[in-house]
Structures are given as structure tokens and as C-alpha cells.
Design an enzyme around this catalytic site. Structure first.
Site, PDB file in Angstrom:
ATOM      1  N   VAL A  26      32.500 -13.241  81.202  1.00  0.00           N
ATOM      2  CA  VAL A  26      33.500 -12.183  81.027  1.00  0.00           C
ATOM      3  C   VAL A  26      33.446 -11.198  82.194  1.00  0.00           C
ATOM      4  O   VAL A  26      34.485 -10.787  82.726  1.00  0.00           O
ATOM      5  CB  VAL A  26      33.283 -11.445  79.692  1.00  0.00           C
ATOM      6  N   GLU A 138      38.421  -3.126  72.561  1.00  0.00           N
ATOM      7  CA  GLU A 138      39.461  -4.070  72.160  1.00  0.00           C
ATOM      8  C   GLU A 138      38.985  -5.509  72.259  1.00  0.00           C
ATOM      9  O   GLU A 138      39.302  -6.353  71.407  1.00  0.00           O
ATOM     10  CB  GLU A 138      40.700  -3.876  73.030  1.00  0.00           C
ATOM     11  N   VAL A 141      36.777  -8.001  69.343  1.00  0.00           N
ATOM     12  CA  VAL A 141      37.335  -8.799  68.242  1.00  0.00           C
ATOM     13  C   VAL A 141      38.557  -9.543  68.770  1.00  0.00           C
ATOM     14  O   VAL A 141      39.482  -8.927  69.289  1.00  0.00           O
ATOM     15  CB  VAL A 141      37.752  -7.923  67.045  1.00  0.00           C
ATOM     16  N   GLY A 196      32.369 -27.367  75.463  1.00  0.00           N
ATOM     17  CA  GLY A 196      32.023 -26.001  75.866  1.00  0.00           C
ATOM     18  C   GLY A 196      32.451 -24.934  74.889  1.00  0.00           C
ATOM     19  O   GLY A 196      32.337 -23.738  75.186  1.00  0.00           O
ATOM     20  N   GLU A 199      27.771 -23.283  71.714  1.00  0.00           N
ATOM     21  CA  GLU A 199      26.531 -23.187  72.484  1.00  0.00           C
ATOM     22  C   GLU A 199      25.567 -24.297  72.060  1.00  0.00           C
ATOM     23  O   GLU A 199      25.730 -24.926  71.015  1.00  0.00           O
ATOM     24  CB  GLU A 199      25.871 -21.829  72.242  1.00  0.00           C
ATOM     25  N   ASP A 210      28.838 -14.388  63.959  1.00  0.00           N
ATOM     26  CA  ASP A 210      29.860 -13.870  64.868  1.00  0.00           C
ATOM     27  C   ASP A 210      31.041 -13.308  64.083  1.00  0.00           C
ATOM     28  O   ASP A 210      31.511 -12.190  64.352  1.00  0.00           O
ATOM     29  CB  ASP A 210      30.326 -14.992  65.807  1.00  0.00           C
ATOM     30  N   LYS A 214      32.522  -9.227  63.617  1.00  0.00           N
ATOM     31  CA  LYS A 214      33.924  -8.872  63.862  1.00  0.00           C
ATOM     32  C   LYS A 214      34.569  -8.226  62.638  1.00  0.00           C
ATOM     33  O   LYS A 214      35.304  -7.246  62.763  1.00  0.00           O
ATOM     34  CB  LYS A 214      34.703 -10.114  64.301  1.00  0.00           C
ATOM     35  N   GLY A 312      37.191 -16.733  75.693  1.00  0.00           N
ATOM     36  CA  GLY A 312      37.559 -17.260  77.007  1.00  0.00           C
ATOM     37  C   GLY A 312      37.434 -16.189  78.072  1.00  0.00           C
ATOM     38  O   GLY A 312      37.569 -14.999  77.812  1.00  0.00           O
TER      39      GLY A 312
END
Length: 425
Positions: A26, A138, A141, A196, A199, A210, A214, A312
Site C-alpha cells: 500500500v 477511509e 474498511v 495471491g 497469505e 479481519d 472492520k 489491492g
């Protein structure tokens, strides 16, 4: 001449200098967008946004930005020209310490770090408010899907009744393969890892952690008090079987991993992450592969669904840079993006909330015992069902009552193969 944070905040210059903490997937996307789209970003922000520093412990000698890297956080914290910092390191530590220090130094911070916001959001928002800067998230989530800003701005006229959604793309991809192609869980997980999407250690995704982080963030924002992950019952998808998928299909449903939250009558927040049977007619049922879908139910708007890729490099980086633009444009703290810290008992006991469930039992005299215990039920069928197996959907009742009846049937010698909530969205 060195500009103070106060001058930058008041708009007394035409350029704002920023830093990025972390140069992973990221972080590198944030750096790429800040440079590639610098002209359009400046137009939207009203000022040029210039990247001054990138923090990472690794070496990047071949990077076109090699001269911007530092291994010392102090180089960013002590630089009065840097007024906005993007934290994209991940994890709680040292991200928490770095973010808090930046806020206390009068720098606005944006982050994609869902774990940090879920654990420390109330505290960091309070520090930002005290220092009249911003803590924006932002990207924490839904990746590039706009959801935080719509809840606290676009839907501000609503009382939010409920939030529910598919919040994890990896598990949704796995479930899509199980539903559409008849794959077993292990086979679908292996494919997700090869592509991909998952993990090598997929626990955070497949065990529901996860999605839990969120829904905690969304519930905290929607209902005004911090919901901590450790208080939210969470179950992943590792025990789901092809037989569950077949029974769900017979019920006119698909199985999705759902995070949901709503306010109970006594003012507490009900929050939960678990697999659920969703009717095929639902707006959430058709969301497949790595896509996310988040349904927000407001008293004025009714149901609004936000849809897109939930992760992504560039989608997430887009949300981070969007928050940086908002920090540049803001005059002090954005007051609509706030929630308070909470008492330990702000989350409702899930056992008191009514639901229906899909249950599957196995054992001698299975069907008769289940019908006698539950009364009115909807029986389900699948191909090659063993004679001693019985699956059905219960009538609605408090979850504690469901667990009580289920326990009694197990005490009579039945084996509980599956128990999955059925939800109507």
C-alpha cells in the site's frame, strides 16, 4: 524559510509537505499516486502535495524516490514542514506510537491500518480533536470502496439502524469457489493462496479476524461508542462443508461471511462476525469472488449498498491519498468523524438476540428428535443424504434458547454437524 504547522494549516502557503510511514504494497501505491497524479491531486486539494519523506527499515537504492527514504522516525516527527503523515505499516506496534506522536505534534494522520483503528480509534480520535488536526482512515474498511466518509457525511441525516456486509475478499473468493464450482474449503483456499488473495498463514481472513476489525470500526462510527474486537463473537469459514453449501442452495440461499452490527433496544451495540445463509434475492448474495459489499440501513434512505474490491495496492492507496487531500482541505478537526471510548458492557450479549439458524444433526432417530425439540421447522434436502442425517431451518428465537435446545439434543446422542445463522438482507 521554514513554515510552521500553524501557517500550513491556515493555508498561508501553496504547498503542503507530507510523509509516508511504510513502503510495502500500500505504501508504494501511495507514493506512486502522489507522484503520478500530482497535478490532479493538487487541483482537488487546492495546494500542491509534495512527498518529503518515506520511512522504512529496508534499503531501496534503485527506487526513483531513493533520496526520500529514512530509517529514523524522528526525521519525520521533528520536521515542522511535514503536516500530513500516511501510516501504512500495519499492525498495532509501533504504528500506534508513531501515529499518536504525530498527532500530538500537530500533524494530521491518515491510515489504512484496520487493526490500529479497531483497537485504538477512540483514543487517537480524541488526541486529534485535542490538537485540532485529523485522524482519517477511509482505507481501513473496504480498501478503495468509499464507506467511512459516506457514513459520517453523506448519511449524516440518518439514524443508522444496521450495518451488514461482506467485508473480506479472501473468504468471499473461497466461498464463491465452494458455491459455484463445488470445491472443498481446502481446495479453494489453496487456489486463493496461489493467486495471491490469501497469505501463507490465512488465519486473519478465514478465522474472521479481519472482518471483525472492520465491523468494529463501522459500528463505532455508526453508533458513537468504541466497539472492541475482543467483545465481538467471531467465527470464520474453516468448518464449512460442501454439504452446507448444498443445504443452503435447497433453502434458496448462499453462504457468505457476514459482519453485522445494530443498536439494541437497551442502547447497546450488537456486533457479530459469522457465516450466514443469505437469500439469493439479497443484494449481498450476488457479490462474488474478491469483491466486498457493505449494506447500510438508514431510517431515511433505507438500504444503501457499497460495492467494489476491498483490497489491492492502488484501490487502497487511492483511499489513503483521498484522506490526505481531505486533511489538506480541512480547517481543523472534521467533527463528524468521531466516537467516544466505551464502557466494558457496551456490546450486547448475542444470546439475547433472536435469530433463525440452519442446523444439521446426525444420529439415530435424528429427524423425530429434532422435530420434537424445535417444533415448527423448514426441513432441507440434498443429494445422497444419509438416512441418519437431518438438516433444517429453525423458527426465530433467542440465540441462547437455540443453544439450549441444541445442547439437549447432543445430550441425547445426536451429533451437531453444522450450525449457521440465517439472515435476511
Amino acid at each position: 524559510m521554514r513554515l510552521s504547522d500553524r501557517q500550513i494549516k491556515k493555508g498561508e502557503c501553496h504547498m503542503v509537505q507530507v510523509a509516508v510511514l511504510g513502503h510495502g504494497v500500500v505504501g508504494s501505491g501511495v507514493v506512486e499516486l502522489l507522484n503520478k497524479n500530482s497535478a490532479s491531486i493538487a487541483k482537488k486539494a487546492g495546494k500542491e502535495i509534495k512527498l518529503k519523506r518515506i520511512l522504512d527499515i529496508r534499503e531501496f537504492p534503485d527506487s526513483p524516490y531513493a533520496g526520500l527514504f529514512t530509517k529514523e522516525f524522528a526525521d519525520i516527527l521533528g520536521d515542522g514542514e511535514i503536516s500530513v503523515v500516511a501510516e501504512v505499516m500495519g499492525g498495532v506496534h509501533p504504528a500506534y506510537e508513531f501515529v499518536k506522536a504525530c498527532l500530538e505534534a500537530g500533524k494530521s494522520v491518515v491510515t489504512s491500518n484496520k487493526e490500529l483503528v479497531a483497537q485504538k480509534g477512540a483514543e487517537l480520535l480524541a488526541v486529534a480533536r485535542e490538537k485540532d488536526v485529523n485522524f482519517l482512515f477511509e482505507a481501513s474498511v473496504g480498501g478503495g470502496i468509499p464507506i467511512i466518509r459516506p457514513i459520517h457525511q453523506c448519511l449524516a441525516a440518518n439514524e443508522i439502524d444496521e450495518i451488514a456486509g461482506i467485508l473480506n475478499g479472501t473468504t468471499n473468493f473461497i466461498l464463491t469457489k465452494m458455491i459455484k464450482e463445488g470445491m472443498a474449503f481446502d481446495e479453494a483456499l489453496k487456489m486463493a493462496q496461489e493467486l495471491g488473495y490469501a497469505e501463507a498463514n490465512p488465519s486473519a481472513d478465514v478465522d474472521g479476524h479481519d472482518a471483525c476489525r472492520k465491523i468494529c470500526i463501522l459500528a463505532s462510527l455508526a453508533f458513537g461508542s468504541h466497539v472492541y474486537p475482543e467483545n465481538v463473537p467471531t467465527r470464520g469459514i474453516t468448518t464449512l462443508t460442501a454439504e452446507d453449501v448444498q443445504y443452503a442452495d435447497n433453502a434458496g440461499c448462499v453462504i457468505k461471511l457476514i459482519g453485522r452490527a445494530f443498536k439494541t433496544e437497551d442502547g447497546k451495540v450488537y456486533a457479530m462476525v459469522s457465516p450466514a445463509l443469505i437469500p439469493k434475492s439479497s443484494q449481498l448474495a450476488g457479490i462474488d469472488d474478491v469483491f466486498n459489499g457493505i449494506l447500510v440501513r438508514g431510517d431515511a434512505t433505507g438500504d444503501v449498498v457499497f460495492y467494489g474490491k476491498g483490497a489491492g495496492k492502488l484501490p487502497t492507496a487511492s483511499a489513503v491519498v483521498g484522506d490526505m487531500v481531505d486533511c489538506v482541505k480541512a480547517r481543523g478537526t472534521i467533527r463528524s468523524l468521531q466516537w467516544e471510548d466505551s464502557a466494558e458492557n457496551n456490546v450486547a450479549d448475542y444470546k439475547t438476540v433472536s435469530t433463525t439458524q440452519y442446523l444439521c444433526f446426525q444420529g439415530e432417530n435424528c429427524e423425530a428428535l429434532c422435530r420434537d425439540a424445535f417444533g415448527t421447522i423448514q426441513s432441507l434436502a440434498r443429494k445422497r443424504r444419509p438416512a441418519d442425517e437431518f438438516a433444517f431451518i429453525t423458527s426465530e428465537m433467542p440465540e441462547g434458547k437455540l443453544e439450549e435446545i441444541t445442547g439437549k439434543l447432543q445430550a441425547k446422542g445426536l451429533t451437531l454437524l453444522s450450525a449457521i445463522r440465517k439472515l435476511d438482507y
